[in-house]
Design an enzyme around this catalytic site. Structure first.
Site, mmCIF file in Angstrom:
data_model
loop_
_atom_site.group_PDB
_atom_site.id
_atom_site.type_symbol
_atom_site.label_atom_id
_atom_site.label_comp_id
_atom_site.label_asym_id
_atom_site.label_seq_id
_atom_site.Cartn_x
_atom_site.Cartn_y
_atom_site.Cartn_z
ATOM 1 N N GLY A 1 2.161 7.531 -1.210
ATOM 2 C CA GLY A 1 2.831 8.665 -1.826
ATOM 3 C C GLY A 1 3.816 9.301 -0.869
ATOM 4 O O GLY A 1 4.509 10.252 -1.208
ATOM 5 N N GLY A 2 3.889 8.762 0.340
ATOM 6 C CA GLY A 2 4.821 9.278 1.337
ATOM 7 C C GLY A 2 6.100 8.459 1.370
ATOM 8 O O GLY A 2 6.230 7.425 0.702
ATOM 9 N N ASP B 1 7.525 6.786 3.918
ATOM 10 C CA ASP B 1 7.545 5.526 4.671
ATOM 11 C C ASP B 1 7.076 4.345 3.823
ATOM 12 O O ASP B 1 7.735 3.309 3.755
ATOM 13 C CB ASP B 1 6.657 5.642 5.922
ATOM 14 C CG ASP B 1 7.192 6.677 6.899
ATOM 15 O OD1 ASP B 1 8.439 6.828 6.967
ATOM 16 O OD2 ASP B 1 6.385 7.335 7.574
ATOM 17 N N CYS C 1 -9.604 3.160 9.850
ATOM 18 C CA CYS C 1 -9.136 2.931 8.471
ATOM 19 C C CYS C 1 -8.306 1.656 8.395
ATOM 20 O O CYS C 1 -8.450 0.860 7.472
ATOM 21 C CB CYS C 1 -8.338 4.138 7.991
ATOM 22 S SG CYS C 1 -7.683 3.965 6.325
ATOM 23 N N CYS D 1 -6.725 12.832 7.404
ATOM 24 C CA CYS D 1 -6.482 13.049 5.967
ATOM 25 C C CYS D 1 -7.702 13.607 5.252
ATOM 26 O O CYS D 1 -7.576 14.308 4.260
ATOM 27 C CB CYS D 1 -6.004 11.770 5.314
ATOM 28 S SG CYS D 1 -7.242 10.463 5.205
ATOM 29 N N GLY E 1 3.852 1.030 5.358
ATOM 30 C CA GLY E 1 4.952 1.789 5.952
ATOM 31 C C GLY E 1 4.704 2.147 7.406
ATOM 32 O O GLY E 1 5.270 3.113 7.910
ATOM 33 N N ALA F 1 0.865 -1.181 0.000
ATOM 34 C CA ALA F 1 0.000 0.000 0.000
ATOM 35 C C ALA F 1 0.900 1.229 0.000
ATOM 36 O O ALA F 1 1.704 1.410 0.911
ATOM 37 C CB ALA F 1 -0.901 -0.018 1.231
ATOM 38 N N MET F 2 0.805 2.051 -1.053
ATOM 39 C CA MET F 2 1.712 3.195 -1.194
ATOM 40 C C MET F 2 0.920 4.498 -1.186
ATOM 41 O O MET F 2 0.181 4.799 -2.117
ATOM 42 C CB MET F 2 2.514 3.059 -2.494
ATOM 43 C CG MET F 2 3.352 1.769 -2.508
ATOM 44 S SD MET F 2 4.304 1.557 -4.023
ATOM 45 C CE MET F 2 5.619 2.764 -3.774
#
Lengths: 381, 357
Positions: free
Chosen positions: B9-10, B12, B101, B197, B125, B6-7
């Site tokens: 965009g950060g 970590d 979440c 978020c 991350g 799971a990415m």
């Protein structure tokens, strides 16, 4: 099996002839608008290319306007013909409900920024524009219509559209057709169709990226989107991309597209898929389509999951539908054909090209049932 | 193993994906699109819900050299996280949407889909560790205690922990940034995301105000005497002292604190510091991250905020609630928050606080 590329409608490998024409031209010096020796030499190559493209497309070479993409050509045509019509009090833009976003979005832009009225012509369940609707519309509001734009064939389903009939119904109303998917694949003549404007793109037929064509009737002046050096009838300023243009012409002249063979491969594939996956069905199966495209709905799946799974099996295809930030939205084309938003998101477009083989088809058929099974499990999870 | 990374965009999740690849796993990067109408660009440091973030994630996947896809989880996120956040607030509780979440999206919807598609697990991350033990895989705090995220992961069941891979748990955050730099990941210096978020402004009170409206109501003392007026009960938190705007001072001039929020009567109850003290906590909807907790009283720690301290306690399960008896009283605790029990650095389990004493 190396990777199997079944996304030729997105872009297709550049042909050897086109690549060598591109590199040869790229090493030549000369701006085609310059008057000196080098400029004239480049101009000569470029006009040779223009003539061969014109010949293949059935238009005059003076009717060809080079652009940087099919999208740009569509924008110039739709906006330009709208503005031209508005001078005579015509404020309506008519498009089909299945146009590519390069027509849909400029049409919506005209609504938002120029107070245009856009009317979408529906399509049948098979994905063919509804000529009865168009005929009624023209008889009621013909004198308000600035431009009609109907694509020559649909990019998601490959379904061919009755352009000659559209032109006949339109009478004096200018008709534009986005022929990006059709050019080089099926018989197509701008002049015989009686079109006012038509769009082509090089990279769909083995030419390079970054070059498109708008064919526009000679002596028609429409407002430009780009202003500058006045190239291309002052409709599209900017130094002409000579290497890409000569490579486009080389791709046109190569005539490498064996429509009969490609259609056979495509039909064989579709037939076996439907045999393997009994509830799968081909969209637009009962009407004339481009030789290379087949759009198949796999009920109880999500197309983005199938894409991922096929990609990991080294098979590249596409949903054919638009992405917004990479998120697949239900295809407006399939929705227009009567799908609901769930089944419109369970379809894949496989598009075949000259490089595909029967062995590749066999390989895809060997991995597809497992992919569909896992895709269905993912939806059910 | 075949894994989904799971990415966001950060930095970590990018390094976590890269480490999973290096460990020999077959990894596919997935960015979760959680906002129905994402903003184009980040505003401030809320990093996971904009188109810019999805581009960052894609770029990181390309640099790492793994396939990359975007999964649209906007509807699941709205139904499972955002709606819950609103309904919890309107019920007078203080929810933590990040836990929710993880529980409903990252290690449920995503993990379930990944497993159905033939993957073995999900890489994230998060700063946490897992260890193999005789009782199966267990969840533990990260080495970097200042970044430890085991609290927000304490909603994972044993089965979910089994499918979770946390490659960053053994490293300090500062070294993750250095590693990202060395790996050529452009997100190496991207600011950390913080706050919630889906509240782009970072102003939770006005975000709630826009959605729940604001009904003026009374602020009362423990005896029910009205001593002020509030502008929407959910803008207050338990233990809050400032900004109450009370018109009637206490006899001895001592400060008052928010003790309770009663949504049904739209009332905020205030009282003295002593009345705020809590020594026993009950939690419902208990989830065990390792062996089940029983009625046997055990010594451990309870944590009640994401980066709060671990408080010495005795804990047990009475058959319906997880109960923690604190050694030292605690000031101010809102229902709806998660209580997470630790045995040393191992996460025992969690529950949603429903009662305090």
């Amino acid at each position: 099996m190396n990777s199997v590329y079944l996304d030729h409608a997105a872009t297709t490998p550049i042909l050897a002839d086109a690549l060598s024409a591109f590199t040869a031209q790229a090493s030549k010096l000369g701006n085609p608008s310059s008057l000196h020796t080098q400029g004239r030499a480049t101009r000569k190559d470029l006009e040779d290319a223009r003539e061969s493209i014109a010949k293949a497309a059935g238009c005059l070479s003076s009717e060809i306007i080079f652009t940087a993409s099919g999208t740009e050509a569509n924008n110039i045509a739709l906006k330009g013909l709208f503005w031209l019509g508005r001078k005579n009090g015509r404020n309506v833009v008519v498009i089909s409900a299945i146009e590519h976003h390069a027509i849909l979005d400029p049409a919506n832009w005209l609504v938002e920024h120029e107070s245009a009225e856009v009317i979408e012509v529906p399509v049948t369940k098979s994905g063919v524009v509804d000529l009865k609707f168009l005929s009624d519309l023209i008889s009621k509001r013909g004198d308000e219509i600035a431009v009609i734009s109907v694509m020559h064939s649909n990019n998601e389903t490959g379904v061919l559209q009755p352009i000659a009939e559209v032109v006949k119904l339109a009478g004096d109303i200018p008709v534009h057709s986005d022929a990006v998917q059709s050019f080089g694949k099926v018989a197509l003549s701008y002049n015989e169709l009686g079109l006012f404007a038509m769009t082509l793109s090089a990279h769909k037929i083995g030419g390079p990226l970054g070059i498109g064509v708008l064919i526009l009737r000679r002596a028609v002046e429409i407002p430009a989107l780009l202003h500058g050096g006045g190239q291309e009838r002052e409709i599209r300023s900017g130094t002409l991309n000579a290497p890409a243009i000569v490579a486009f012409a080389a791709a046109v002249s190569a005539k490498s597209y064996d429509a009969t063979n490609i259609a056979k491969l495509r039909d064989d594939f579709a037939q076996k898929v439907v045999a393997q996956i009994p509830d799968a069905f081909v969209n637009g199966a009962d009407v004339d389509r481009l030789p290379g495209i087949v759009n198949i709905t796999f009920p109880r799946t999500e197309s983005d999951t199938l894409l991922l799974l096929l990609d990991s099996e080294k098979v590249s295809c596409s949903t054919g539908s638009a992405c917004s930030a990479g998120v697949h939205r239900p295809s407006h084309v399939l929705m227009a054909m009567g799908h609901d938003d769930i089944s419109a998101q369970s379809s894949l477009r496989f598009s075949f090209g000259p490089s595909n083989t029967a062995a590749e088809v066999d390989y895809v058929l060997s991995v597809l049932p497992g992919v569909i099974q896992r895709g269905r499990a993912a939806v059910a999870s | 193993m075949k894994l989904i990374a799971a990415m966001s965009g950060g930095v970590d999740s990018a390094v976590a994906a890269a480490r999973a690849v290096e460990a020999g796993h077959d990894v596919i990067g997935v960015h979760l699109a959680l906002a129905a109408n994402p903003q184009k660009y980040r505003s401030g440091a809320r990093g996971c819900c904009t188109i810019e973030d999805s581009h960052d994630a894609r770029r990181a996947a390309d640099v790492i050299g793994i396939p990359f896809y975007i999964w649209d989880m906007a509807q699941e996120f709205h139904d499972g996280v955002v709606e819950n956040f609103l309904s919890e607030y309107s019920a007078g509780r203080t929810p933590n949407p990040c836990l929710r979440c993880n529980e409903k999206i990252k290690f449920a919807a995503v993990l379930d889909r990944a497993r159905a598609m033939g993957f073995d697990g999900v890489v994230t991350g998060h700063y946490a560790n897992t260890r193999e033990s005789e009782n199966g895989k267990t969840l533990h705090r990260a080495v970097d205690h200042s970044k430890d995220q085991s609290y927000v992961l304490a909603v994972l069941t044993r089965e979910q922990i089994d499918g979770a891979i946390f490659p960053l748990g053994d490293t300090e955050k500062v070294d993750i940034r250095k590693e990202a730099e060395a790996r050529g990941l452009a997100v190496a210096q991207k600011p950390d995301s913080h706050d919630i978020c889906f509240v782009p402004s970072g102003d939770n009170a006005s975000w709630l105000h826009d959605r729940l409206g604001s009904e003026v109501g009374p602020i009362v003392d423990q005896d029910g005497k009205k001593i002020g007026e509030h502008k929407g009960a959910y803008t207050y938190t338990i233990g809050q002292r400032k900004g109450l705007g009370l018109t009637v001072p206490t006899a001895d001039g001592s400060p008052r604190f928010v003790l309770k929020i009663e949504p049904v009567t739209n009332t905020v109850v205030v009282g003295s510091r002593e009345e705020l003290a809590i020594s026993k906590i009950w939690g419902e909807r208990a989830i065990w991250c390792g062996p089940d907790v029983t009625a046997d009283k055990k010594r451990g720690f309870v944590q009640i905020r994401a980066h709060g301290s671990a408080l010495d306690c005795t804990y047990y399960f009475d058959g319906s609630n997880l109960i923690a008896e604190l050694d030292e009283p605690l000031l101010g605790l809102a229902t709806g928050q998660a209580m997470v029990i630790y045995d040393g650095d191992r996460v025992v389990g969690s529950a949603t606080i429903c009662q305090t004493e």
